[in-house]
Design an enzyme around this catalytic site. Structure first.
Site, short mmCIF file in Angstrom:
data_model
loop_
_atom_site.label_atom_id
_atom_site.label_comp_id
_atom_site.label_asym_id
_atom_site.label_seq_id
_atom_site.Cartn_x
_atom_site.Cartn_y
_atom_site.Cartn_z
N ARG A 1 56.51 -34.29 -13.80
CA ARG A 1 56.65 -35.42 -14.76
C ARG A 1 58.19 -35.12 -15.45
NH1 ARG A 1 50.50 -35.84 -17.21
NH2 ARG A 1 49.48 -35.79 -15.38
N ARG B 1 54.19 -29.08 -22.50
CA ARG B 1 54.81 -30.24 -21.94
C ARG B 1 55.99 -29.72 -21.09
NH1 ARG B 1 53.92 -35.17 -23.89
NH2 ARG B 1 53.02 -34.27 -25.84
N GLU C 1 45.38 -31.33 -26.25
CA GLU C 1 44.64 -31.81 -24.92
C GLU C 1 44.98 -30.81 -23.74
OE1 GLU C 1 45.72 -35.00 -21.44
OE2 GLU C 1 46.50 -35.60 -23.60
N SER D 1 41.83 -34.96 -19.51
CA SER D 1 41.40 -36.45 -19.64
C SER D 1 40.52 -36.48 -18.62
CB SER D 1 42.64 -37.14 -19.77
OG SER D 1 43.17 -37.16 -21.02
N ARG E 1 48.22 -24.99 -19.57
CA ARG E 1 47.70 -25.19 -21.16
C ARG E 1 46.28 -24.33 -21.18
NH1 ARG E 1 48.33 -31.41 -23.21
NH2 ARG E 1 50.65 -31.68 -22.68
#
Length: 422
Positions: free
Chosen positions: A261, A276, A348, A351, A389
């Site tokens: 990403r 991130r 987070e 999801s 994460r």
């Protein structure tokens, strides 16, 4: 994407629901207006084509009677020119309507909270109690660097910011985590897949990344190929342009893959650590279900993700995202956020979303019901989990005052029996 017929028949509702997602009503009006013009042209074209057929038959009859047909031939030429002009206009309108509709987000489920951003999210439940430390907990990047298992400096040297090396027991811990996750999901009925890590534009369109979010990905120059931002893309497109036999539903897939990403728009956010990155490993879950089963399957998927954290002994909570915080393709999303002691907050880690028919319509994924009628499946996706994460959460929640990290019990068989990283 949304069904243009549904938009046409429910204009006010679409305006209200998509207005909650930031879509201006004028955009819906423009789509409806162009669609109406497109349908008017189709009617006019069909009328002209009938006229052309009638004239063609008249010309044939005149020729059989050896009569002059010049007037009718000239008339047919004009009709043909008019049809050609209408066809060109129709093609242009088709492209405009399709492009505009493809940029509309999914209709939100009517039960989710309405609000502009994350402040409107609603907590469903908390699981586990955050640990009380008798020393000041350190951030995961500090723990990893001192243990010499995470190397951000050399990652930045070799690839740039937001890249890193996992080293020694750090690499082993990352591998232990995703092998544990895959084993758990396989036990829950998911079929393990190793997918392509690059996909074509049609696949990116099918899951909703294109055309709107091209700035968020890494594309290969001069090629119809993109590095996957998530394994959701190749897994969901597995059945693109296919009819899934009804008896196969529901279908569960899981995959480990790197995710790439660009993190466009995230400058200055989470510049340190594993939260991130431009490249990270993620275990993904994807489901294909009948419409009537999809929300029960969403709850099960959410529980499958939560079960991983419970077995790892990581405190977390589950929230339902508001209309303004939800992803483009989702109709409903449950986020799972893990407790990070050094940040003193939940972050987070997964999801889980039900996209209903939104992706299936774009990717043309259907099944045939008991009456033999073709219907679009519902597709669901969720992280099970974001591996980096999860590693960050393990380092922070299992840290010891001397700088060592206790290995969660369920991971020790994957770590050669190691119980502490020193």
């Amino acid at each position: 994407m949304l069904d243009i017929k549904m938009i046409r028949q429910n204009v006010d509702e679409v305006k209200e629901q998509l207005g909650n997602r930031g879509v201006k009503p004028e955009i819906i009006d423009e789509i409806v207006s162009k669609d109406r013009k497109r349908r008017d042209i189709i009617v006019q074209t069909e009328t002209l084509k009938k006229q052309r057929n009638d004239v063609s038959q008249a010309i044939a009859q005149l020729k059989r009677n050896k009569e002059n047909a010049d007037t009718q031939i000239e008339e047919m030429k004009k009709v043909g020119d008019a049809i050609k002009a209408f066809d060109e206009e129709l093609n242009g309108l088709d492209e405009e309507v399709t492009d505009m509709a493809s940029r509309l987000p999914n209709m939100p489920n009517k039960t989710i909270p309405v609000g502009p951003d994350e402040d409107s999210n609603v907590e469903l439940r908390k699981v586990g109690t955050p640990r009380t430390f008798d020393f000041e907990p350190k951030a995961h990047w500090e723990i990893g660097e001192k243990l010499d298992i995470l190397d951000f400096e050399r990652g930045a040297k070799v690839a740039g910011s937001r890249f890193l090396y996992y080293k020694g027991w750090g690499a082993r811990l990352e591998r232990a985590l995703y092998n544990f996750m895959l084993d758990e999901h396989a036990a829950d009925g998911y079929t393990e897949i190793i997918p392509p890590y690059v996909v074509n534009d049609e696949s990116m369109y099918g899951t909703g990344q294109f055309p709107k979010f091209k700035a968020d990905v890494f594309q290969i120059e001069n090629e119809d190929l993109t590095l996957i931002p998530t394994a959701e893309v190749p897994l969901t497109n597995y059945y693109r342009d296919e009819v899934i036999p009804e008896e196969k539903l529901p279908v569960y897939f899981t995959a480990l893959s790197p995710s790439f990403r660009s993190e466009a728009g995230s400058a200055g956010r989470d510049t340190r650590g594993l939260i991130r990155l431009h490249q990270f490993n993620k275990v993904e879950m994807v489901k294909f279900t009948k419409p009537e089963d999809s929300y029960a399957e969403l709850e099960k998927m959410t529980n499958d993700a939560g079960s991983i954290m419970e077995k790892l002994g990581l405190p977390y909570h589950v929230i339902t995202l508001s209309t303004g915080d939800m992803g483009f393709s989702a109709a409903m999303t449950h986020d799972l956020e893990v407790w990070l002691p050094a940040q003193n907050m939940y972050r987070e880690i997964s999801s889980c979303s039900n996209t209903e028919t939104f992706q299936a319509r774009r990717a043309h994924i259907q099944y045939r019901d008991d009456d033999g009628k073709l219907k679009f499946v519902h597709t669901l996706n969720g992280s099970g989990l974001a591996v980096g994460r999860t590693l960050a959460a393990v380092l922070e929640n299992y840290q010891n005052e001397d700088g060592s990290v206790t290995v969660p019990e369920v991971l020790r068989p994957y770590m050669g029996g190691l119980d502490v990283i020193k």
